[in-house]
Design a protein around this motif. Structure first.
Motif, PDB file in Angstrom:
ATOM      1  N   THR A  11       1.899 -20.195 -24.784  1.00 26.85           N
ATOM      2  CA  THR A  11       1.087 -19.180 -24.931  1.00 26.85           C
ATOM      3  C   THR A  11       0.275 -19.192 -23.664  1.00 26.85           C
ATOM      4  O   THR A  11       0.298 -18.138 -22.976  1.00 26.85           O
ATOM      5  N   LEU A  12      -0.434 -20.143 -23.344  1.00 22.86           N
ATOM      6  CA  LEU A  12      -1.098 -20.202 -22.060  1.00 22.86           C
ATOM      7  C   LEU A  12      -0.103 -20.276 -20.898  1.00 22.86           C
ATOM      8  O   LEU A  12      -0.656 -19.580 -19.664  1.00 22.86           O
ATOM      9  N   MET A  13       0.927 -21.017 -20.800  1.00 19.07           N
ATOM     10  CA  MET A  13       1.868 -20.742 -19.797  1.00 19.07           C
ATOM     11  C   MET A  13       2.309 -19.314 -19.662  1.00 19.07           C
ATOM     12  O   MET A  13       2.465 -18.926 -18.218  1.00 19.07           O
ATOM     13  N   ASP A  14       2.537 -18.643 -20.608  1.00 22.18           N
ATOM     14  CA  ASP A  14       2.851 -17.204 -20.510  1.00 22.18           C
ATOM     15  C   ASP A  14       1.653 -16.385 -19.832  1.00 22.18           C
ATOM     16  O   ASP A  14       1.777 -15.550 -18.940  1.00 22.18           O
ATOM     17  N   VAL A  15       0.434 -16.734 -20.272  1.00 21.16           N
ATOM     18  CA  VAL A  15      -0.743 -16.114 -19.590  1.00 21.16           C
ATOM     19  C   VAL A  15      -0.718 -16.309 -18.071  1.00 21.16           C
ATOM     20  O   VAL A  15      -0.827 -15.568 -17.251  1.00 21.16           O
ATOM     21  N   ILE A  16      -0.559 -17.470 -17.664  1.00 22.17           N
ATOM     22  CA  ILE A  16      -0.522 -17.508 -16.336  1.00 22.17           C
ATOM     23  C   ILE A  16       0.485 -17.140 -15.190  1.00 22.17           C
ATOM     24  O   ILE A  16       0.374 -16.582 -14.371  1.00 22.17           O
ATOM     25  N   ALA A  17       1.897 -17.321 -16.080  1.00 19.20           N
ATOM     26  CA  ALA A  17       3.011 -16.671 -15.490  1.00 19.20           C
ATOM     27  C   ALA A  17       2.723 -15.165 -15.357  1.00 19.20           C
ATOM     28  O   ALA A  17       3.163 -14.430 -14.374  1.00 19.20           O
ATOM     29  N   THR A  18       2.294 -14.758 -16.457  1.00 22.61           N
ATOM     30  CA  THR A  18       2.116 -12.898 -16.348  1.00 22.61           C
ATOM     31  C   THR A  18       1.000 -12.642 -15.080  1.00 22.61           C
ATOM     32  O   THR A  18       1.260 -11.693 -14.542  1.00 22.61           O
ATOM     33  N   TRP A  19      -0.026 -13.514 -15.066  1.00 27.91           N
ATOM     34  CA  TRP A  19      -1.036 -13.250 -14.042  1.00 27.91           C
ATOM     35  C   TRP A  19      -0.275 -13.212 -12.610  1.00 27.91           C
ATOM     36  O   TRP A  19      -0.505 -12.431 -11.815  1.00 27.91           O
ATOM     37  N   VAL A  20       0.338 -14.260 -12.467  1.00 27.73           N
ATOM     38  CA  VAL A  20       1.062 -14.710 -11.091  1.00 27.73           C
ATOM     39  C   VAL A  20       1.858 -13.464 -10.907  1.00 27.73           C
ATOM     40  O   VAL A  20       2.157 -12.878  -9.757  1.00 27.73           O
ATOM     41  N   ALA A  21       2.921 -13.043 -11.858  1.00 24.51           N
ATOM     42  CA  ALA A  21       3.843 -11.949 -11.569  1.00 24.51           C
ATOM     43  C   ALA A  21       3.259 -10.702 -11.363  1.00 24.51           C
ATOM     44  O   ALA A  21       3.423 -10.035 -10.332  1.00 24.51           O
ATOM     45  N   LYS A  22       1.974 -10.487 -11.929  1.00 22.62           N
ATOM     46  CA  LYS A  22       1.238  -8.882 -11.781  1.00 22.62           C
ATOM     47  C   LYS A  22       0.738  -9.100 -10.384  1.00 22.62           C
ATOM     48  O   LYS A  22       0.837  -8.029  -9.530  1.00 22.62           O
ATOM     49  N   LYS A  23       0.025 -10.174  -9.807  1.00 22.14           N
ATOM     50  CA  LYS A  23      -0.277 -10.405  -8.441  1.00 22.14           C
ATOM     51  C   LYS A  23       0.904 -10.056  -7.635  1.00 22.14           C
ATOM     52  O   LYS A  23       0.531  -9.677  -6.529  1.00 22.14           O
ATOM     53  N   ALA A  24       1.947 -10.665  -7.854  1.00 19.20           N
ATOM     54  CA  ALA A  24       3.000 -10.591  -6.860  1.00 19.20           C
ATOM     55  C   ALA A  24       3.824  -9.361  -6.898  1.00 19.20           C
ATOM     56  O   ALA A  24       4.645  -9.014  -6.051  1.00 19.20           O
ATOM     57  N   GLY A  25       3.446  -8.555  -7.927  1.00 19.49           N
ATOM     58  CA  GLY A  25       3.982  -7.265  -7.872  1.00 19.49           C
ATOM     59  C   GLY A  25       5.370  -7.145  -8.616  1.00 19.49           C
ATOM     60  O   GLY A  25       5.823  -6.258  -8.922  1.00 19.49           O
ATOM     61  N   THR A  26       5.866  -8.170  -9.250  1.00 15.92           N
ATOM     62  CA  THR A  26       6.926  -8.162  -9.969  1.00 15.92           C
ATOM     63  C   THR A  26       7.010  -7.868 -11.314  1.00 15.92           C
ATOM     64  O   THR A  26       8.109  -7.635 -11.983  1.00 15.92           O
ATOM     65  N   LEU A  27       5.778  -7.665 -11.938  1.00 18.64           N
ATOM     66  CA  LEU A  27       5.395  -7.337 -13.396  1.00 18.64           C
ATOM     67  C   LEU A  27       4.436  -6.248 -13.334  1.00 18.64           C
ATOM     68  O   LEU A  27       3.434  -6.385 -12.710  1.00 18.64           O
ATOM     69  N   LYS A  28       4.815  -5.242 -13.697  1.00 19.81           N
ATOM     70  CA  LYS A  28       4.000  -3.929 -13.533  1.00 19.81           C
ATOM     71  C   LYS A  28       2.986  -3.942 -14.852  1.00 19.81           C
ATOM     72  O   LYS A  28       1.939  -3.459 -14.873  1.00 19.81           O
ATOM     73  N   GLU A  29       3.560  -4.179 -15.998  1.00 16.60           N
ATOM     74  CA  GLU A  29       2.791  -3.995 -17.072  1.00 16.60           C
ATOM     75  C   GLU A  29       3.265  -5.150 -18.239  1.00 16.60           C
ATOM     76  O   GLU A  29       4.322  -5.747 -18.188  1.00 16.60           O
ATOM     77  N   ALA A  30       2.114  -5.587 -18.860  1.00 17.85           N
ATOM     78  CA  ALA A  30       2.333  -6.974 -19.775  1.00 17.85           C
ATOM     79  C   ALA A  30       2.750  -6.456 -21.347  1.00 17.85           C
ATOM     80  O   ALA A  30       2.296  -5.701 -21.435  1.00 17.85           O
TER      81      ALA A  30
END
Length: 192
Positions: A173-192
């Motif tokens: 769960t926490l690894m997903d939170v970190i990866a989601t944050w990184v992906a949003k910052k990089a612009g590779t993920l627009k919505e979670a």
């Protein structure tokens, strides 16, 4: 058992279930004279055993017990003059008592998925009923603190017996939170 690695004094005798509606309380350092007291408003989250080399651990314990709470829920009540930041450059700015060494709270202030959270050691609550640890993080890191590699299968086995699932990083769960944050910052993920 003789020779068994002490996980943590709050866990070695078995994990005590906490209260789902724990309302917070007061963390107290180990000093007999002028103890540092820190109020935590509301419940805590992600309580776990941590094997990293940065977290405060009771003497003889291989793991700390650590949870998070929003920074705005943390208030130093007494003897804040005894606090010092262990490592100002660390992501978690751990505030410890200069006399007894207990880490009282550690805010994450820099840009990170955990920004705005404070890491605390719930076994320092003077109140009982705090939510129990549900996983163990950075398990292999206890080798860096002196646990022999040959003991690791036993340590992981004991954590599993206690119902504290071992991970060599954070839980999924926490690894997903970190990866989601990184992906949003990089612009590779627009919505979670």
């Amino acid at each position: 058992m003789p020779g068994q690695v002490s996980i943590h004094p709050a866990l070695d005798g078995g994990v005590k279930a906490g209260q789902a509606n724990f309302g917070g309380g007061t963390l107290v350092c180990a000093c007999a004279d002028r103890p540092v007291k820190v109020a935590i408003k509301g419940n805590i989250a992600h309580n776990h055993a941590c094997g990293c080399t940065k977290c405060w651990k009771p003497k003889g314990a291989a793991f700390s017990v650590v949870a998070v709470t929003p920074h705005e829920n943390v208030t130093v009540l007494e003897n804040g003059d005894k606090l010092k930041i262990i490592d100002p450059d660390a992501m978690i700015r751990r505030h410890a008592c200069k006399e007894c060494g207990v880490h009282m709270y550690g805010p994450v202030e820099r840009d990170h998925a955990f920004k705005g959270l404070d890491f605390i050691h719930p076994e320092r609550f003077q109140e009982s009923g705090w939510p129990e640890p549900t996983f163990a993080a950075f398990v292999s890191s206890i080798i860096e603190s002196g646990t022999p590699p040959s003991a690791m299968a036993g340590v992981r086995g004991r954590l599993n017996e206690l119902g504290v699932t071992p991970y060599d990083c954070l839980n999924p769960t926490l690894m997903d939170v970190i990866a989601t944050w990184v992906a949003k910052k990089a612009g590779t993920l627009k919505e979670a």
